[in-house]
Motif scaffolding. Sequence first.
Motif, PDB file in Angstrom:
ATOM      1  N   GLN A 123      -7.119 -10.934   6.697  1.00 34.97           N
ATOM      2  CA  GLN A 123      -7.819  -9.912   7.464  1.00 34.97           C
ATOM      3  C   GLN A 123      -7.903 -10.346   8.921  1.00 34.97           C
ATOM      4  O   GLN A 123      -8.380 -11.440   9.226  1.00 34.97           O
ATOM      5  CB  GLN A 123      -9.233  -9.693   6.902  1.00 34.97           C
ATOM      6  CG  GLN A 123      -9.274  -9.165   5.475  1.00 34.97           C
ATOM      7  CD  GLN A 123      -8.787  -7.733   5.360  1.00 34.97           C
ATOM      8  OE1 GLN A 123      -8.733  -6.994   6.345  1.00 34.97           O
ATOM      9  NE2 GLN A 123      -8.407  -7.332   4.153  1.00 34.97           N
ATOM     10  N   TYR A 161      -9.857  -8.561  -7.336  1.00 38.29           N
ATOM     11  CA  TYR A 161      -8.843  -9.299  -6.593  1.00 38.29           C
ATOM     12  C   TYR A 161      -7.843  -8.322  -6.008  1.00 38.29           C
ATOM     13  O   TYR A 161      -7.328  -7.441  -6.692  1.00 38.29           O
ATOM     14  CB  TYR A 161      -8.118 -10.280  -7.511  1.00 38.29           C
ATOM     15  CG  TYR A 161      -6.923 -10.934  -6.838  1.00 38.29           C
ATOM     16  CD1 TYR A 161      -7.092 -11.994  -5.956  1.00 38.29           C
ATOM     17  CD2 TYR A 161      -5.628 -10.482  -7.082  1.00 38.29           C
ATOM     18  CE1 TYR A 161      -6.018 -12.586  -5.329  1.00 38.29           C
ATOM     19  CE2 TYR A 161      -4.552 -11.067  -6.468  1.00 38.29           C
ATOM     20  CZ  TYR A 161      -4.743 -12.124  -5.585  1.00 38.29           C
ATOM     21  OH  TYR A 161      -3.671 -12.704  -4.959  1.00 38.29           O
ATOM     22  N   GLU A 162      -7.569  -8.503  -4.722  1.00 37.27           N
ATOM     23  CA  GLU A 162      -6.527  -7.740  -4.048  1.00 37.27           C
ATOM     24  C   GLU A 162      -5.836  -8.691  -3.086  1.00 37.27           C
ATOM     25  O   GLU A 162      -6.467  -9.220  -2.168  1.00 37.27           O
ATOM     26  CB  GLU A 162      -7.110  -6.536  -3.300  1.00 37.27           C
ATOM     27  CG  GLU A 162      -6.142  -5.840  -2.355  1.00 37.27           C
ATOM     28  CD  GLU A 162      -4.846  -5.432  -3.053  1.00 37.27           C
ATOM     29  OE1 GLU A 162      -3.772  -5.777  -2.512  1.00 37.27           O
ATOM     30  OE2 GLU A 162      -4.921  -4.777  -4.115  1.00 37.27           O
ATOM     31  N   GLU A 163      -4.563  -8.928  -3.325  1.00 37.83           N
ATOM     32  CA  GLU A 163      -3.846  -9.935  -2.549  1.00 37.83           C
ATOM     33  C   GLU A 163      -3.926  -9.679  -1.052  1.00 37.83           C
ATOM     34  O   GLU A 163      -4.084 -10.608  -0.256  1.00 37.83           O
ATOM     35  CB  GLU A 163      -2.380  -9.988  -2.995  1.00 37.83           C
ATOM     36  CG  GLU A 163      -1.611 -11.150  -2.382  1.00 37.83           C
ATOM     37  CD  GLU A 163      -0.219 -11.279  -2.961  1.00 37.83           C
ATOM     38  OE1 GLU A 163       0.360 -12.363  -2.861  1.00 37.83           O
ATOM     39  OE2 GLU A 163       0.284 -10.273  -3.516  1.00 37.83           O
ATOM     40  N   MET A 164      -3.850  -8.426  -0.658  1.00 31.76           N
ATOM     41  CA  MET A 164      -3.862  -8.115   0.774  1.00 31.76           C
ATOM     42  C   MET A 164      -5.192  -8.450   1.442  1.00 31.76           C
ATOM     43  O   MET A 164      -5.256  -8.680   2.639  1.00 31.76           O
ATOM     44  CB  MET A 164      -3.558  -6.627   0.980  1.00 31.76           C
ATOM     45  CG  MET A 164      -2.123  -6.228   0.682  1.00 31.76           C
ATOM     46  SD  MET A 164      -0.917  -7.079   1.722  1.00 31.76           S
ATOM     47  CE  MET A 164      -0.422  -8.414   0.637  1.00 31.76           C
ATOM     48  N   SER A 165      -6.265  -8.493   0.645  1.00 29.31           N
ATOM     49  CA  SER A 165      -7.583  -8.780   1.223  1.00 29.31           C
ATOM     50  C   SER A 165      -7.713 -10.239   1.632  1.00 29.31           C
ATOM     51  O   SER A 165      -8.664 -10.615   2.322  1.00 29.31           O
ATOM     52  CB  SER A 165      -8.691  -8.408   0.239  1.00 29.31           C
ATOM     53  OG  SER A 165      -8.645  -9.253  -0.902  1.00 29.31           O
ATOM     54  N   ILE A 219     -11.434 -17.267  -3.743  1.00 30.09           N
ATOM     55  CA  ILE A 219     -11.961 -16.019  -4.320  1.00 30.09           C
ATOM     56  C   ILE A 219     -12.617 -16.276  -5.679  1.00 30.09           C
ATOM     57  O   ILE A 219     -12.655 -15.392  -6.534  1.00 30.09           O
ATOM     58  CB  ILE A 219     -10.837 -14.972  -4.466  1.00 30.09           C
ATOM     59  CG1 ILE A 219      -9.661 -15.553  -5.269  1.00 30.09           C
ATOM     60  CG2 ILE A 219     -10.378 -14.497  -3.105  1.00 30.09           C
ATOM     61  CD1 ILE A 219      -8.597 -14.526  -5.602  1.00 30.09           C
ATOM     62  N   ASN A 270       0.811  -1.227   0.000  1.00 31.67           N
ATOM     63  CA  ASN A 270       0.000   0.000   0.000  1.00 31.67           C
ATOM     64  C   ASN A 270       0.841   1.272   0.000  1.00 31.67           C
ATOM     65  O   ASN A 270       0.298   2.381   0.057  1.00 31.67           O
ATOM     66  CB  ASN A 270      -0.966   0.012   1.182  1.00 31.67           C
ATOM     67  CG  ASN A 270      -0.243  -0.033   2.533  1.00 31.67           C
ATOM     68  OD1 ASN A 270       0.978   0.095   2.604  1.00 31.67           O
ATOM     69  ND2 ASN A 270      -1.005  -0.230   3.603  1.00 31.67           N
ATOM     70  N   LYS A 319       0.807  -8.711   7.280  1.00 30.40           N
ATOM     71  CA  LYS A 319       0.245  -9.407   6.126  1.00 30.40           C
ATOM     72  C   LYS A 319       0.998  -9.077   4.845  1.00 30.40           C
ATOM     73  O   LYS A 319       1.007  -9.882   3.906  1.00 30.40           O
ATOM     74  CB  LYS A 319      -1.239  -9.107   5.980  1.00 30.40           C
ATOM     75  CG  LYS A 319      -1.606  -7.656   5.726  1.00 30.40           C
ATOM     76  CD  LYS A 319      -3.122  -7.527   5.656  1.00 30.40           C
ATOM     77  CE  LYS A 319      -3.567  -6.090   5.397  1.00 30.40           C
ATOM     78  NZ  LYS A 319      -5.036  -5.993   5.333  1.00 30.40           N
ATOM     79  N   ASN A 351     -15.272 -13.627  -6.673  1.00 30.58           N
ATOM     80  CA  ASN A 351     -15.052 -12.220  -6.346  1.00 30.58           C
ATOM     81  C   ASN A 351     -15.105 -11.374  -7.621  1.00 30.58           C
ATOM     82  O   ASN A 351     -14.721 -11.829  -8.694  1.00 30.58           O
ATOM     83  CB  ASN A 351     -13.689 -12.016  -5.687  1.00 30.58           C
ATOM     84  CG  ASN A 351     -13.696 -12.385  -4.211  1.00 30.58           C
ATOM     85  OD1 ASN A 351     -14.623 -13.042  -3.738  1.00 30.58           O
ATOM     86  ND2 ASN A 351     -12.669 -11.967  -3.496  1.00 30.58           N
ATOM     87  N   ASP A 357      -6.282 -15.928   7.447  1.00 35.08           N
ATOM     88  CA  ASP A 357      -5.702 -16.076   6.117  1.00 35.08           C
ATOM     89  C   ASP A 357      -6.561 -17.054   5.321  1.00 35.08           C
ATOM     90  O   ASP A 357      -6.626 -18.245   5.639  1.00 35.08           O
ATOM     91  CB  ASP A 357      -4.267 -16.597   6.233  1.00 35.08           C
ATOM     92  CG  ASP A 357      -3.505 -16.517   4.919  1.00 35.08           C
ATOM     93  OD1 ASP A 357      -4.153 -16.425   3.863  1.00 35.08           O
ATOM     94  OD2 ASP A 357      -2.264 -16.545   4.958  1.00 35.08           O
TER      95      ASP A 357
END
Length: 421
Positions: free
Chosen positions: A312, A305-309, A299, A120, A128, A302, A316
Amino acid sequence: MGISQEVEFPSRAVCWVSPNGVWLFSRCCLLCCRAKEHETLAILSSPCKDFWPPFLLHYCSHFPAEIPDFLTEEECKLIIHLAQLKGLQKSQILPTDDYEEAMEMIEISQMDFFNLLDHNQDGQLQLKEVLTHTRLGNGRWMTPENIREMYTAVKADPDGNGVLSLEEFKRLNIRDFHKYIGSQKVKTSDAVRNSQHTWLYQGEGAHQVMRAIRQRVMRLTRLPPEIVEHSEPLQVVRYDQGGHYHAHMDSGPVFPETACSHTKLVANESAPFETSCRYVTVLFYLNNVTGGGETVFPIADNRTYEEMSLIQNDVDLRDTRKNCDKGNLRVKPQQGTAVFWYNYLSDGEGWVGELDDFALHGGCLVTQGTKWIANNWINVDPNRLRQQRFQQEMERYAGSGAGASGEWTVDKAYSGLHVEL
């Protein structure tokens, strides 16, 4: 030479036509939409089975497709028997020596490495963010707790807040991280993958059932025979109780510094990294599993796609021992069923494009009994010229008459590939 003939509809379903030009959209492709009562996304219904095997199964964007009764009970039992006769070995994930050697070849500054990890770009490394780059080390599945332990061991986080600032990162020796990962012994339950596997040849001269399955896969994928015939042998995998495979991609992105494992033999190019370039996966369930063992696609439906999501609050979604129930899609093992999906998108010109992140999948924990599966991967180099040179060379080897059998040709091409991603 193209590798696909697809027709896109507004529903995002991709439907295929039989050789006689009959459209299958009205009878089959509407089934691509996820049915709430099922945990699978595309199932060949009775009308669709009437067309089997001449047409390629319709495929929904980002969705795998399930094909019941692709293999008979007798074929499943035979595959297991042949695998047992050949002998299975413990599955491995990127051996430590290869990993450390690859790390040595990377020339990257401390600042560039920090920016690579800092998804980010906020000037701080969250747990993470670091987790996404520590999956492969010595085969250990890293958790937030593992990262904190590593920070303590290499004295990376003086204030103990689990976040590394740029200044803290600059004071570190990155080699200490790699040494720490390499020094950790991996328990079976902590491994990225806990299974045994072997490989069964499917080319000319193979057992008639192995040949029949390969021909069936050809009709399913509608890919040129020369591509399918020169792809990997059949992988057979056994998961005992407690076995799992955390969510992963069957292939990897191909960058300028990356080579495809199967075409590197003829490419005459050097690259610090290589990947398997598995365009298509066809997974077969060889038995009914008493408990667990589903294939999870975290996913699959979905929109983005966002790898960090995927991580949370220390949850994992890629952790198939703990969080399979939180994945978007789970396919239950049923003997004879095949699951089919693409690992790459199209480049828009009939060839392989970028990696499809939505193909992320894993093997859920087997809670009771044993799970047997097999994988047919179709290997295609996104570089069309390299793929064509590879096919020509394999044809030359096979037809050389210099004592080179078809099995030798395949083994030579894939001798360095059998390391799972």
